[in-house]
Design an enzyme around this catalytic site. Structure first.
Site, PDB file in Angstrom:
ATOM      1  CG  ASP A 261     -38.948-119.623  30.723  1.00  0.00           C
ATOM      2  OD1 ASP A 261     -39.669-119.148  29.833  1.00  0.00           O
ATOM      3  OD2 ASP A 261     -37.725-119.786  30.597  1.00  0.00           O
TER       4      ASP A 261
ATOM      5  CB  THR B 256     -37.654-117.620  23.214  1.00  0.00           C
ATOM      6  OG1 THR B 256     -37.002-117.527  24.485  1.00  0.00           O
ATOM      7  CG2 THR B 256     -38.026-116.243  22.732  1.00  0.00           C
TER       8      THR B 256
ATOM      9  CE1 TYR C  86     -32.963-101.524  42.005  1.00  0.00           C
ATOM     10  CE2 TYR C  86     -33.324-102.721  44.051  1.00  0.00           C
ATOM     11  CZ  TYR C  86     -33.825-102.006  42.974  1.00  0.00           C
ATOM     12  OH  TYR C  86     -35.168-101.771  42.881  1.00  0.00           O
TER      13      TYR C  86
ATOM     14  CB  THR D  32     -38.268-108.852  29.335  1.00  0.00           C
ATOM     15  OG1 THR D  32     -39.585-109.194  28.903  1.00  0.00           O
ATOM     16  CG2 THR D  32     -37.597-110.081  29.931  1.00  0.00           C
TER      17      THR D  32
ATOM     18  CE1 TYR E 179     -30.916-109.766  24.537  1.00  0.00           C
ATOM     19  CE2 TYR E 179     -28.972-109.081  23.306  1.00  0.00           C
ATOM     20  CZ  TYR E 179     -29.597-109.968  24.172  1.00  0.00           C
ATOM     21  OH  TYR E 179     -28.896-111.037  24.678  1.00  0.00           O
TER      22      TYR E 179
HETATM   23  P1  NAD Z   1     -33.492-118.282  25.243  1.00  0.00           P
HETATM   24  O1  NAD Z   1     -34.405-117.441  24.433  1.00  0.00           O
HETATM   25  O2  NAD Z   1     -33.393-119.717  24.915  1.00  0.00           O
HETATM   26  O3  NAD Z   1     -33.836-118.164  26.793  1.00  0.00           O
HETATM   27  C1  NAD Z   1     -34.507-117.063  27.360  1.00  0.00           C
HETATM   28  C2  NAD Z   1     -35.592-117.599  28.277  1.00  0.00           C
HETATM   29  O4  NAD Z   1     -36.238-116.488  28.913  1.00  0.00           O
HETATM   30  C3  NAD Z   1     -36.670-118.375  27.524  1.00  0.00           C
HETATM   31  O5  NAD Z   1     -36.982-119.571  28.203  1.00  0.00           O
HETATM   32  C4  NAD Z   1     -37.856-117.407  27.522  1.00  0.00           C
HETATM   33  O6  NAD Z   1     -39.099-118.071  27.438  1.00  0.00           O
HETATM   34  C5  NAD Z   1     -37.640-116.675  28.834  1.00  0.00           C
HETATM   35  N1  NAD Z   1     -38.279-115.365  28.892  1.00  0.00           N
HETATM   36  C6  NAD Z   1     -38.275-114.390  27.950  1.00  0.00           C
HETATM   37  N2  NAD Z   1     -38.961-113.330  28.380  1.00  0.00           N
HETATM   38  C7  NAD Z   1     -39.411-113.646  29.627  1.00  0.00           C
HETATM   39  C8  NAD Z   1     -40.204-112.952  30.598  1.00  0.00           C
HETATM   40  N3  NAD Z   1     -40.688-111.725  30.367  1.00  0.00           N
HETATM   41  N4  NAD Z   1     -40.497-113.592  31.769  1.00  0.00           N
HETATM   42  C9  NAD Z   1     -40.033-114.850  31.999  1.00  0.00           C
HETATM   43  N5  NAD Z   1     -39.298-115.547  31.115  1.00  0.00           N
HETATM   44  C10 NAD Z   1     -38.978-114.936  29.948  1.00  0.00           C
HETATM   45  O7  NAD Z   1     -32.061-117.589  25.163  1.00  0.00           O
HETATM   46  P2  NAD Z   1     -30.658-118.008  25.784  1.00  0.00           P
HETATM   47  O8  NAD Z   1     -29.689-118.048  24.680  1.00  0.00           O
HETATM   48  O9  NAD Z   1     -30.801-119.179  26.678  1.00  0.00           O
HETATM   49  O10 NAD Z   1     -30.322-116.712  26.649  1.00  0.00           O
HETATM   50  C11 NAD Z   1     -30.442-116.686  28.072  1.00  0.00           C
HETATM   51  C12 NAD Z   1     -29.932-115.352  28.599  1.00  0.00           C
HETATM   52  O11 NAD Z   1     -28.562-115.181  28.231  1.00  0.00           O
HETATM   53  C13 NAD Z   1     -30.690-114.141  28.044  1.00  0.00           C
HETATM   54  O12 NAD Z   1     -30.861-113.194  29.075  1.00  0.00           O
HETATM   55  C14 NAD Z   1     -29.767-113.602  26.978  1.00  0.00           C
HETATM   56  O13 NAD Z   1     -29.927-112.225  26.793  1.00  0.00           O
HETATM   57  C15 NAD Z   1     -28.405-113.948  27.562  1.00  0.00           C
HETATM   58  N6  NAD Z   1     -27.410-114.069  26.466  1.00  0.00           N
HETATM   59  C16 NAD Z   1     -27.375-115.169  25.665  1.00  0.00           C
HETATM   60  C17 NAD Z   1     -26.460-115.223  24.629  1.00  0.00           C
HETATM   61  C18 NAD Z   1     -26.355-116.411  23.712  1.00  0.00           C
HETATM   62  O14 NAD Z   1     -25.552-116.372  22.786  1.00  0.00           O
HETATM   63  N7  NAD Z   1     -27.079-117.491  23.908  1.00  0.00           N
HETATM   64  C19 NAD Z   1     -25.581-114.159  24.412  1.00  0.00           C
HETATM   65  C20 NAD Z   1     -25.666-113.049  25.243  1.00  0.00           C
HETATM   66  C21 NAD Z   1     -26.570-113.012  26.273  1.00  0.00           C
END
Ligand code: NAD
Ligand code: UDP
Length: 339
Positions: A50, A54, A176, A109, A162
């Site tokens: 990570d 965020t 892939y 990303t 996004y």
């Molecule tokens: P979050 O922001 O809490 O978690 C995302 C994590 O990714 C964070 O720890 C952040 O620091 C890390 N991150 C961001 N960019 C990065 C990079 N370039 N390299 C390494 N780490 C990076 O969000 P979440 O709600 O836990 O979401 C997790 C995943 O699930 C995401 O991919 C999100 O798109 C997907 N998602 C979540 C939801 C939701 O409602 N929570 C809905 C749809 C999709």
């Protein structure tokens, strides 16, 4: 007699072959940290990568003493050289305020992150799961949304970094898979909430709870008649793990979400009821391209994974409110301007 592997005790019921080396990108985030917890508890050798854009280390600090947990500060737009059996690719800012903060980085990303984890999976012959999103459906004309619906995304709007990033990632995963034989899985996650979501992420659940507890006005964007379907994080994590462990001929995409559909105004009223808050509801402008309705069709998840959510919004929201009451807001960094 205790069984040992790589210096670690193997939990009862597990065999050496069932213990896997698992990479979770974005593993310190809201969903990633819960996923890491589940995988560590199951005895797997878990690596969390990570960049903390965020999230903060406190989300996984309690795992650091586990001999089968490892934390790497790494930005997934750069290649990472590891030997693993499975990869959960969650690295990506998820809240609109977070992903619009640096939209070009968000796209990088999703796309470069996908290329890097897919390259690793191809080299290691690992299985790799993509955390995709209901945002691939954009502002949907079909309701509820089945996986076969191709979506209505504005490719040049503020959410595109996004939405289109995640769509491109799905394309990469499928290419892939078809061209390189990589064993992939794609889950489309619908709005998920729960303890450890970032209190300042600007998402509706965190905003409403934080505002209600502080006695501040509850900010309803637009009229509040737009709908979302809210899934509790435990249900979601269970669905993701089932998909990873599901049959190899089922790569997805599969919707993982709770079909219970609520207007944003209903969510505000429930939050007021459960917190006992006297906050007023105030209307603010609706953000550009804000989807009008969203609800998953989960027929596929039910039939292929035997999965469906078990936690109603009222119960999950109460748990989440308890967690918000238990933390100090000052301990959280606000990476974006707060709504
Ligand atoms: P979050 O922001 O809490 O978690 C995302 C994590 O990714 C964070 O720890 C952040 O620091 C890390 N991150 C961001 N960019 C990065 C990079 N370039 N390299 C390494 N780490 C990076 O969000 P979440 O709600 O836990 O979401 C997790 C995943 O699930 C995401 O991919 C999100 O798109 C997907 N998602 C979540 C939801 C939701 O409602 N929570 C809905 C749809 C999709
Ligand atoms: N929303 C709101 N008030 C807020 C935050 C969000 O009314 O303080 C609305 C937002 O306009 C959207 C819905 O709640 O219609 C869900 O927003 P969120 O950012 O949580 O997720 P989205 O599903 O839009 O990605």
């Amino acid at each position: 007699m205790a069984a040992w592997w790589n210096g670690l005790a193997i939990p009862q019921g597990e065999t050496m072959s069932s213990i896997k080396r698992i990479l979770v990108t974005g593993g310190a985030g809201f969903l990633g940290s819960h996923l890491c917890e589940r995988l560590v508890a199951a005895g797997h050798d878990v690596i969390c990568a990570d960049n903390f854009f965020t999230s903060q280390k406190s989300n996984v600090a309690h795992l650091l003493d586990s001999p089968n947990f490892e934390l790497i500060r790494h930005d997934i737009i750069h290649p990472l050289w590891l030997e693993v059996d499975e990869i959960y690719n969650l690295a990506c800012p998820a809240a609109p305020g977070h992903y619009q903060y640096n939209p070009i980085k968000t796209m990088k990303t999703s796309v470069m992150g996908a290329i890097n984890v897919l390259g690793m999976a191809r080299r290691c012959r690992a299985k790799v799961l993509q955390a995709s999103t209901s945002e691939v459906y954009g502002d949907p004309e079909v309701h509820p949304q089945p996986e076969s619906y191709r979506g209505a995304v504005n490719p040049i709007g503020p959410r595109a970094c996004y939405d289109e990033g995640k769509r491109a990632a799905e394309t990469l995963f499928m290419d892939y898979h078809r061209h390189n034989g990589v064993n992939v899985r794609i889950v489309r996650i619908f709005n998920t909430y729960g303890p450890r979501m970032h209190p300042f992420d600007g998402r509706v659940v965190s905003n409403f709870i934080r505002q209600a507890l502080a006695g501040e006005p509850i900010t309803i964007f637009g009229s509040g008649s737009q709908t979302r379907s809210f899934c509790y994080r435990d249900d979601l994590v269970e669905g993701m793990i089932r998909m990873m462990n599901g049959p190899d001929d089922f790569v997805g995409p599969v919707n993982i979400g709770n079909p219970g559909e609520f207007t944003i105004r209903q969510l505000a009223e429930l939050t007021l009821e459960l917190t006992g808050s006297k906050s007023q509801l105030v209307e603010k402008p609706l953000p550009v391209d804000d989807p009008e309705r969203r609800r998953p069709d989960i027929t596929l998840a039910k039939t292929r994974l035997g999965w469906e959510p078990t936690i109603p919004l009222r119960d999950g929201l109460a748990e989440t409110i308890d967690w918000f009451r238990s933390v100090r807001m000052a301990d959280f960094r606000a990476p974006t301007p707060n709504y």
